[in-house]
Enzyme design. Sequence first.
Site, mmCIF file in Angstrom:
data_model
loop_
_atom_site.group_PDB
_atom_site.id
_atom_site.type_symbol
_atom_site.label_atom_id
_atom_site.label_comp_id
_atom_site.label_asym_id
_atom_site.label_seq_id
_atom_site.Cartn_x
_atom_site.Cartn_y
_atom_site.Cartn_z
ATOM 1 N N GLU A 105 0.841 -1.216 0.000
ATOM 2 C CA GLU A 105 0.000 0.000 0.000
ATOM 3 C C GLU A 105 0.874 1.264 0.000
ATOM 4 O OE1 GLU A 105 -4.065 -1.212 2.256
ATOM 5 O OE2 GLU A 105 -2.220 -1.664 3.369
ATOM 6 N N GLU A 125 -3.537 -9.665 3.906
ATOM 7 C CA GLU A 125 -4.283 -9.345 5.132
ATOM 8 C C GLU A 125 -5.398 -10.361 5.401
ATOM 9 O OE1 GLU A 125 -2.623 -5.347 3.815
ATOM 10 O OE2 GLU A 125 -3.246 -7.219 2.913
HETATM 11 N N1 T1G Z 1 4.730 -7.558 11.668
HETATM 12 C C1 T1G Z 1 5.509 -7.963 12.703
HETATM 13 N N2 T1G Z 1 6.404 -9.007 12.649
HETATM 14 C C2 T1G Z 1 6.496 -9.640 11.476
HETATM 15 C C3 T1G Z 1 5.716 -9.280 10.343
HETATM 16 C C4 T1G Z 1 4.809 -8.178 10.470
HETATM 17 N N3 T1G Z 1 4.049 -7.755 9.441
HETATM 18 N N4 T1G Z 1 6.031 -10.122 9.326
HETATM 19 C C5 T1G Z 1 6.979 -10.957 9.809
HETATM 20 N N5 T1G Z 1 7.255 -10.679 11.089
HETATM 21 C C6 T1G Z 1 8.251 -11.347 11.946
HETATM 22 C C7 T1G Z 1 7.938 -12.824 12.199
HETATM 23 O O1 T1G Z 1 7.074 -12.980 13.276
HETATM 24 C C8 T1G Z 1 9.323 -13.378 12.490
HETATM 25 O O2 T1G Z 1 9.655 -13.025 13.797
HETATM 26 C C9 T1G Z 1 10.222 -12.572 11.560
HETATM 27 O O3 T1G Z 1 9.476 -11.380 11.233
HETATM 28 C C10 T1G Z 1 10.540 -13.290 10.286
HETATM 29 O O4 T1G Z 1 9.326 -13.738 9.695
HETATM 30 C C11 T1G Z 1 -3.155 -1.837 6.968
HETATM 31 C C12 T1G Z 1 -3.186 -4.124 8.378
HETATM 32 C C13 T1G Z 1 7.474 -11.341 5.279
HETATM 33 C C14 T1G Z 1 7.031 -13.314 3.879
HETATM 34 O O5 T1G Z 1 0.753 -10.458 6.437
HETATM 35 O O6 T1G Z 1 4.277 -13.285 5.391
HETATM 36 O O7 T1G Z 1 -0.342 -4.630 6.552
HETATM 37 O O8 T1G Z 1 9.783 -15.283 14.716
HETATM 38 O O9 T1G Z 1 9.789 -16.206 9.954
HETATM 39 O O10 T1G Z 1 9.654 -16.973 6.278
HETATM 40 O O11 T1G Z 1 -3.265 -3.187 5.157
HETATM 41 O O12 T1G Z 1 6.922 -13.083 7.556
HETATM 42 O O13 T1G Z 1 11.853 -14.114 13.968
HETATM 43 O O14 T1G Z 1 10.616 -13.297 15.993
HETATM 44 O O15 T1G Z 1 7.871 -15.362 8.526
HETATM 45 O O16 T1G Z 1 11.234 -15.137 5.572
HETATM 46 C C15 T1G Z 1 0.342 -7.774 6.199
HETATM 47 C C16 T1G Z 1 3.406 -11.259 7.137
HETATM 48 C C17 T1G Z 1 0.252 -7.254 7.581
HETATM 49 C C18 T1G Z 1 3.076 -10.389 5.985
HETATM 50 C C19 T1G Z 1 8.865 -13.336 5.591
HETATM 51 N N6 T1G Z 1 1.608 -8.457 6.033
HETATM 52 N N7 T1G Z 1 4.753 -11.789 7.045
HETATM 53 O O17 T1G Z 1 8.769 -14.719 5.708
HETATM 54 O O18 T1G Z 1 10.244 -15.044 7.790
HETATM 55 S S1 T1G Z 1 -1.348 -6.557 7.872
HETATM 56 C C20 T1G Z 1 1.712 -9.784 6.176
HETATM 57 C C21 T1G Z 1 5.065 -12.801 6.191
HETATM 58 C C22 T1G Z 1 -1.312 -5.035 7.074
HETATM 59 C C23 T1G Z 1 -2.534 -3.011 6.301
HETATM 60 C C24 T1G Z 1 -2.635 -4.287 7.076
HETATM 61 C C25 T1G Z 1 6.444 -13.357 6.291
HETATM 62 C C26 T1G Z 1 7.443 -12.786 5.250
HETATM 63 P P1 T1G Z 1 10.511 -13.980 14.641
HETATM 64 P P2 T1G Z 1 9.248 -15.191 9.022
HETATM 65 P P3 T1G Z 1 10.041 -15.546 6.296
#
Ligand code: T1G
Length: 697
Positions: A105, A125
């Site tokens: 976004e 999301e």
């Molecule tokens: N927020 C906080 N921590 C996050 C995070 C996030 N968005 N994404 C990953 N982490 C942490 C995760 O817990 C882990 O922590 C470390 O990063 C590595 O992640 C308004 C409301 C990016 C593809 O849904 O899909 O935006 O365990 O082990 O396999 O519209 O993480 O090491 O302490 O998964 O390489 C939308 C979520 C949010 C993406 C990387 N975004 N993340 O994968 O590593 S909602 C998502 C992922 C939003 C707006 C809305 C994956 C990754 P720790 P990992 P990975």
Amino acid sequence: MSEVVTYSREGNIGVITVNYPPVNALSHAVRSGLIAALEQGQEDSEAKVLLLVCEGRTFIAGADIREFGKPMQKPGLAELVETYENSEKPLVAAIHGTALGGGLEMALGCHYRVALNSAKIGLPEVKLGLLPGAGGTQRLPRLTGAQKALEIITSGEFVGAKDALALGILDVVDDGEDVKAAGLAYAQQIADEGKPVRRVRDLKDKIAADKGSDVFDQFRAVLQKKARGQFSPFKCVDAIEAAFDLPFAEGMKRERELFTECMDSPQRAGQIHSFFAEREVSKVKGLSKDTPVRDVNSVGIIGAGTMGGGIAMNFANVGIPVIIVEMKQEALDKGLGIIRKNYENSAKKGRLTQQQVEDRIALITGSLSYDDFKSVDLVIEAVFENMAVKKEIFAKLDAICKPGTILASNTSTLDVDEIASATRRPEDVVGMHFFSPANVMKLLENVRGSKTSDEVKATVMAVAKKIKKVGVLVGNCHGFVGNRMLHRRGAEAMTLVNEGATPQQVDKVLTDLGYPMGQFAMSDLAGIDVGYRIREERRNAGEQVAPSWMDKLAEQNRLGQKTMAGVYKYEEGSRNPVPDPEVERIIEDFRKEQDIGSREITDQEILERCMYVMVNEAAKILEEGIADRALDIDVVWIYGYGFPAYRGGPMFWADQVGLDVILAAVEKYHGDVGGEQWKPADLLKQLVADGKKFGDL
Ligand code: T1G
């Protein structure tokens, strides 16, 4: 100056850099830093064009999920994106790794987008029980049109850079590996060509093209089946439709309203718990990060049946050569044939190229001799459940395999320590319990024996990650975590039918809860003969095993889907379970024969007895240390048994129901139904007494 966002200038390009490991999530500090850096860029008279780029392994991976549920601090995400879009100076986003959720976004708020060829974009999301809440549902359709925006947002699947370019989401894809260089080059081109700001919100043609389209209702109809029981996918469709019905500002307002509805839905909490639980299970209690991990560059598998074949594909899929050993050439040819058929089906569906099919098959070699296991790093035994046979196999492996080879069993119930006792190296023996179909199901239940070394535990958890499984390490007991709880549910479901419920009534309660399939439909899929054979073996071994109406089905060759009749009947070419009055007659006769009176049973009682018996058993599993944390059990059930992720798993669900409510019911059924399964777990009683939850453990 923010620590996590910096401003600098390279020539006449102002560079805004985010550096907030691990994934540059849009925490409050990052949002504030981005606003401050943009202001600097605006005021910097030397800067003609501004570039947004990130340090580390990825572009912004979304909002900071850890901030959810807490009051949102200003600036909010939508406001931040709008501020960037309003920039008077052209803004370029340079993407590497993943641009996800709020991260994409942000990029859509910028005026131009370049990405490395290896990058992926997405709005996942919906997988968190939410919808894009910073303009994604309003800006993405202005670039892609309705159909593609609906696909991307309701699936939450990632899109590769090349496809995103074709969809008009990206402007340039750079084949290099240096995202900053790619960003600076493109920003310089825009500066040199004097290109203007270009705000996505002002784009009209895609909106005009799909205005009033019935594609939205078509999607709702598809989601009725695909996203049965879920909340946010339908809100996603409503929000995207608003982009076509309302002017931009009102569409944003509508998106915000729908986002708030999702935020307030219990499903959001369940899915976010599932998100973090899936990541936490890889951090095993008592196993430090620097525990040595052995190399696994070659694998042996014993048994080319359904499980053996599926397991082999997991390793070939990630380039690890596999040797499959069978007793007879015929069985080997059949097993290898099924592997080829599975790969060719994937190619037919466009998931693999024919070359990829050939490359993977070339990595799988058949053999009739254990000698070929001499130099492999890991052997996985996948033969039928018989302790004597397994011990014989492990004794042979112990004699043949090199020191350091990990000896694993795919047993789904049997005692791993007993199997290990057939070797002189029990420290190298472990359970690796895959789920059928093994090349599809994401869960790998790794089972530590009492002598399994930390190195072997760490290695099989690393193997799980390598073959793209969700690995959970559990202790050794009959049925481990998943099947031990499933057996309790299965037995209770049988008792409920004995007492008066119908199989379809029980199954509907479970599918209404969100399971993809009910208890009895699952028995028909697995085969009624499987359970029958185990009961008969136990009876022949002199064990007291209660009679069951399922035995009658097996004796009448009603074995389930494979004979088109089991608990249900099946039409030609359909896997849809159809209730069969013949079975109700068999059950009624069984009740008479066993002198069991039947009564009206409510759906609520069925839900309580099928779910609370599992939760009570899970509390005993935690007491015994077979599972370290409640979240381990949640992940086992979500990825191995189809428990709906939007309910967070059975333990998270139990906390939502209230452990005091569950304990009261368990005590009631202990009185009414009786049996070890209803003896209240001490842990459950303790948590209720302390006013605590499984989540507090
Ligand atoms: N927020 C906080 N921590 C996050 C995070 C996030 N968005 N994404 C990953 N982490 C942490 C995760 O817990 C882990 O922590 C470390 O990063 C590595 O992640 C308004 C409301 C990016 C593809 O849904 O899909 O935006 O365990 O082990 O396999 O519209 O993480 O090491 O302490 O998964 O390489 C939308 C979520 C949010 C993406 C990387 N975004 N993340 O994968 O590593 S909602 C998502 C992922 C939003 C707006 C809305 C994956 C990754 P720790 P990992 P990975």
